[in-house]
Design a protein around this motif. Structure first.
Motif, PDB file in Angstrom:
ATOM      1  N   UNK A   1      -7.256  -7.220   4.865  1.00 39.56           N
ATOM      2  CA  UNK A   1      -6.197  -6.303   5.276  1.00 39.56           C
ATOM      3  C   UNK A   1      -5.166  -6.143   4.171  1.00 39.56           C
ATOM      4  N   UNK A   2      -4.417  -5.062   4.291  1.00 41.62           N
ATOM      5  CA  UNK A   2      -3.470  -4.689   3.248  1.00 41.62           C
ATOM      6  C   UNK A   2      -2.297  -3.990   3.916  1.00 41.62           C
ATOM      7  N   UNK A   3      -1.093  -4.312   3.459  1.00 39.83           N
ATOM      8  CA  UNK A   3       0.102  -3.607   3.924  1.00 39.83           C
ATOM      9  C   UNK A   3       1.000  -3.357   2.721  1.00 39.83           C
TER      10      UNK A   3
ATOM     11  N   UNK B   1      -3.966   1.619  10.609  1.00 40.25           N
ATOM     12  CA  UNK B   1      -3.110   1.530  11.790  1.00 40.25           C
ATOM     13  C   UNK B   1      -1.767   2.164  11.438  1.00 40.25           C
ATOM     14  N   UNK B   2      -1.666   3.477  11.667  1.00 43.48           N
ATOM     15  CA  UNK B   2      -0.436   4.216  11.347  1.00 43.48           C
ATOM     16  C   UNK B   2       0.430   4.245  12.596  1.00 43.48           C
TER      17      UNK B   2
ATOM     18  N   UNK C   1      -5.769  -1.335   7.163  1.00 39.93           N
ATOM     19  CA  UNK C   1      -4.634  -0.844   6.380  1.00 39.93           C
ATOM     20  C   UNK C   1      -3.465  -0.645   7.331  1.00 39.93           C
ATOM     21  N   UNK C   2      -2.386  -1.375   7.083  1.00 39.47           N
ATOM     22  CA  UNK C   2      -1.297  -1.479   8.052  1.00 39.47           C
ATOM     23  C   UNK C   2      -0.100  -0.608   7.695  1.00 39.47           C
ATOM     24  N   UNK C   3       0.351   0.187   8.654  1.00 35.32           N
ATOM     25  CA  UNK C   3       1.618   0.886   8.493  1.00 35.32           C
ATOM     26  C   UNK C   3       1.475   2.277   7.886  1.00 35.32           C
ATOM     27  N   UNK C   4       2.612   2.936   7.791  1.00 34.19           N
ATOM     28  CA  UNK C   4       2.608   4.339   7.370  1.00 34.19           C
ATOM     29  C   UNK C   4       2.458   4.527   5.869  1.00 34.19           C
TER      30      UNK C   4
END
Lengths: 427, 427
Positions: A393-395, B331-332, B350-353
Motif C-alpha cells: 500500500x501507498x499513501x 480508496x479515494x 492506494x490511499x487517499x485523494x
C-alpha cells in the motif's frame, strides 16, 4: 550396483554434469488427457466429476454422497491405535510450533518525504489439499500440508482423496481431524483438482491447491497454476548424504535406503572423503536390503540411481552439493557447521549423526514437502507463506509534491499521457 | 459506454458475478508454437536462437553479436535527457529503499527437547529479466523487476530484449544501468525465455525468469515454470477505484483512464456511494479522452470493460472489492482507513485523494508488478522473496531420544521400514 565416481578421476566433471542433468522426470504423456478432464469438469460440473469417479475409482457418488461426513471420518479415525494416535499428536504439535515462527510481519512506515508505504500479509480464504489414495496415502503428508494452512489462518481447508473400493484410510482421517481439515470429499485424480480449482458444488472453489499425487494430479495442478496457487511442481524424491570417517556406515546405509524405498526413481547419493566409508556403506546397503519389506523398490532405486562419490577433501563437496541442490541434505560429519555454512542450495538440511531424514519426515518440525530435481536452486519447501499473500500500500497524501514532477516526467518518457495527467491534475 | 450497475437493483448479483468471472484472458492459441520453439532451442541451442531472431526480429546476430556490450549500452543510455535521468534515479532510490525492508529473516532455535530447527534465506544465483521491445518497453518495469533481485543479493542479473530493426531503447538501457543489470542480450520472444531457462552460450542459464511480455513470452514462462522459477502468470491490467462524494470527479476519471490507456483489454472500475459522483466521473472521462494521445486505446478499454457501480453504503463495497481482488485498488475517500482495514484481497492499495496509481507505478516504492485477473486472492506482487529461497534445517543430535519412538511408530504405520530402521538403528 550404484554409480561410483571419484572426483579426482579423469572424466569426473562430465559424469557429474550428467548426474546433475538427470532429473529422473519423464513426460508421462498425460497432458492432453488432463486438459480434456479439466475441460469436462469445467463444462459439466458435478456430472463430469461423478462419471469420472465411477470410471476411475469404481465409486458411485450417488450412493454414499460426494462428501465424507464427520461421523464417517470419526469412525474411521477411531480405528487408529493409541500409540500411533499419540505419535501423530506429537508430530502435529511440533510441526505447528515450527510453522508458527514463519508467520510473516507486515510493514508500515512513513519516509522523509512524508509518504507512507508498506504491506500486509493476509491468508487466502480457502485451501484445497489433495491426498492420494492407496499405498501413498501418508498421514504425515496430511499434517505437513494442512498445518501450514491452519497456521496461516486459512478460513476453510478442504481435502479430496480417492477411495477406490470405498475404503477410508483411518490414519489419513485421523490426521485430517488433528490438523483441523474442515471438509473431505471422496474424489481423486485430475477431476478432483479441477473441482477444487473451479468449484463444483458441493465442492467449493479453492484459492490454493497443495498436496502430492500421481502424474495426472501433478499435471492438473501444473495446468491450473495461475487459475489457483499451487505448492510446487514436484518430481521424484532424493537425498544427498555427505559423510566423513566419523559416520557409522550402517546409519548412512539406512538413510540412503529410507529414500530409495519411496520409489524406484528416487535417488540416494553419498559423497565422502573416506574411501573406507564409501566401501563400508555399499556393503551395509547390501546387508540391510534383504531385511526390508520394501526391498524390491529400494533395490531398484539404488541400482539405477544410487551414487557414491569420493572426494579428496570434505570441503570439495560444497560446489557438488550446490549443483545437486538436493531436496534432502544430510551432513553426517564430526563437525557439520563449516559445510552447513558454505552450502547454499538445498531443500532441507539434517545436521549430525543423530538426525536421520526420517525424524524430519515425521516430526522434527520443518516441512517435508520440499523442492525436488535441483529446484532448491530457486524454490522453497512448503510453508505458511504458500497460504498467504502480501498486499502493498501507498499513501502520498503528504509528500505528493516531492515526487509528482518526477512521476509525470517518467510517464511522459514512457508515452503514457493519462498517467501523466493523473499526476499533474493533482499538482 | 461503460457498464452501469446498481447494487440495489434486481439482477445485480448475477451481473456482478459475470464481471468477476470475466478475466478478459483469451487463449492466444500459441501453446503448440511455443512448445515447438522451446524444444528447438533446447535441442539446437544457439543456432535455433539465431534463426528465430533473424526470422521474428529481422536481426542478424552474426553481425553485431548476441550480447549488447557495455559501451553500446552506455552510448544509448547517454541519449536520455538529464530530467528523465534524475527521475529514474529518484525512482530507483525509492524502490530500492522499499524493497530492502522485504529482506526476510532466518530462524534458528532450540526447543525444550534440545532439538534445533530453523531456516535460512539465500538468493538464487542468477536471474533473467525479459524486457519487451517496441512500445511496451518501459524503463519503470526494468527497475521494478531488477531492483528486487539486486536487493535479494542475486549474483548475476541477465536481461534479454528484442531489438527489431536493431534499435536500442535509451530509457531501457539507462534503467538497466541504474538497476545494476550485469549482461544484456538482443533476443526476444519464446526463444529468449528458453535460452534463459536452459542456457545457450553465451546466454547463461538462469534460476528465475521475470518480466512482462507478449502472449508467446507469457506462454513460454508458463511452460518453463518448474524448470525455473517465474514471477507470475499475468493477464490484462485492472484498477478498482472506490470513491465517495469527497472525491474530485476529474481526478477519478484521470485515474480510470491511466489504466485504460495501457491496453484495449485493460479494465477500469469505479464503485461509489454517490450517484452524483458516478455521473460526474462518466462525464469527466468523456471530457478528458479527446485530449489524450492514447485516446483510441483508452476509449476501447473504457467502452468494452469500463464499469461504474453504485452502492447504498460505502461499506457495502467490501465484499465487492474482495471478490474483484483487483490488481490496483484506489480508496479515494474522506477517510480511507475503515475500508483499508476491511478489504482483504488486492494487489496494491492506494490511499487517499492524492495517491494516483501512477505515483506507485513509477516511484512510490512498492512494486508495480502485481497479480491480475483476481489472482490477488492467492498471489502477491513481485518482491525480494521471488529471488530467494528458504532452506530449512534440523539437528536432533540432542533431543533424539524424545522423538525417536514416535517417528519410528509413524514409519511403521505408513509401511516404510527403512524409515523406521534409520531411526531405530540410532536408538
Amino acid at each position: 550396483m550404484p554409480l561410483r565416481l571419484d572426483a579426482r578421476a579423469p572424466g569426473f566433471a562430465e559424469a557429474f554434469a550428467a548426474l546433475v542433468a538427470d532429473r529422473r522426470e519423464e513426460d508421462a504423456g498425460v497432458s492432453a488427457d488432463v486438459a480434456r478432464i479439466i475441460a469436462e469438469v469445467r463444462a459439466r460440473g458435478y456430472a463430469a466429476v461423478a462419471e469420472l469417479t465411477a470410471r476411475f475409482d469404481g465409486v458411485d457418488l450417488a450412493a454414499g454422497g460426494i462428501e465424507i461426513g464427520r461421523d464417517e471420518r470419526a469412525a474411521a479415525a477411531a480405528r487408529v491405535t493409541p500409540e500411533t494416535r499419540a505419535a501423530l499428536h506429537l508430530a502435529a504439535d511440533r510441526i505447528g510450533m515450527f510453522h508458527v515462527e514463519q508467520l510473516p510481519k507486515g510493514h508500515d512506515a512513513v519516509d522523509g518525504s512524508g509518504i507512507r508505504a508498506g504491506w500486509r500479509w493476509t491468508p487466502v480464504e480457502r485451501a484445497g489439499l489433495y491426498v492420494p489414495g492407496g499405498r501413498a496415502a501418508y498421514p504425515s503428508s496430511v499434517l505437513m500440508n494442512a498445518l501450514p494452512a491452519k497456521v496461516a489462518g486459512v478460513r476453510e481447508l478442504v481435502m479430496v482423496t480417492p477411495t477406490p473400493g470405498g475404503e477410508l484410510n483411518p490414519l489419513v482421517m485421523l490426521a485430517a481431524e488433528i490438523a483441523g481439515v474442515d471438509r473431505v470429499f471422496r474424489i481423486g485424480g485430475a477431476q478432483a483438482v479441477a473441482a477444487l480449482a473451479y468449484g463444483v458444488a458441493p465442492v467449493p472453489a479453492c484459492d490454493v491447491i497443495v498436496g502430492p499425487g500421481n502424474a495426472w494430479v501433478a499435471e492438473a495442478k501444473r495446468q491450473l497454476y495461475g487459475v489457483v496457487g499451487i505448492d510446487m511442481v514436484a518430481g521424484p524424491s532424493e537425498i544427498l548424504v555427505i559423510a566423513d570417517a566419523s559416520a557409522d556406515p550402517a546409519h548412512v546405509a539406512a538413510d540412503l535406503l529410507s529414500q530409495a524405498e519411496h520409489d524406484p526413481v528416487a535417488q540416494s547419493i553419498l559423497i565422502t572423503d573416506s574411501a573406507t566409508l564409501a566401501g563400508a556403506v555399499a556393503a551395509e546397503v547390501e546387508r540391510l536390503l534383504p531385511g526390508l519389506a520394501s526391498a524390491a523398490t529400494a533395490r531398484a532405486s539404488w541400482a539405477r540411481f544410487g551414487t557414491i562419490i569420493t572426494v579428496a577433501d570434505i570441503m570439495d563437496t560444497v560446489p557438488l552439493a550446490d549443483a545437486l541442490a538436493a531436496e534432502h541434505l544430510e551432513l553426517m560429519l564430526a563437525d557439520p557447521e563449516p559445510l552447513f555454512r558454505a552450502i547454499r542450495h538445498a531443500g532441507s538440511i539434517f545436521l549430525g549423526h543423530r538426525t536421520p531424514e526420517a525424524i524430519g519426515d515425521y516430526l522434527g518440525g520443518p516441512n517435508h514437502v520440499l523442492p525436488t530435481g535441483r529446484r532448491a536452486r530457486f524454490a522453497s519447501g512448503l510453508g505458511v507463506l504458500n497460504f498467504m499473500k502480501r498486499t502493498t500500500f501507498l499513501d502520498s497524501s503528504r509528500g505528493f509534491d516531492a515526487v509528482a514532477d518526477a512521476a509525470a516526467t517518467l510517464a511522459d518518457a514512457e508515452g503514457l499521457p493519462a498517467h501523466a495527467l493523473s499526476v499533474r491534475i493533482r499538482s
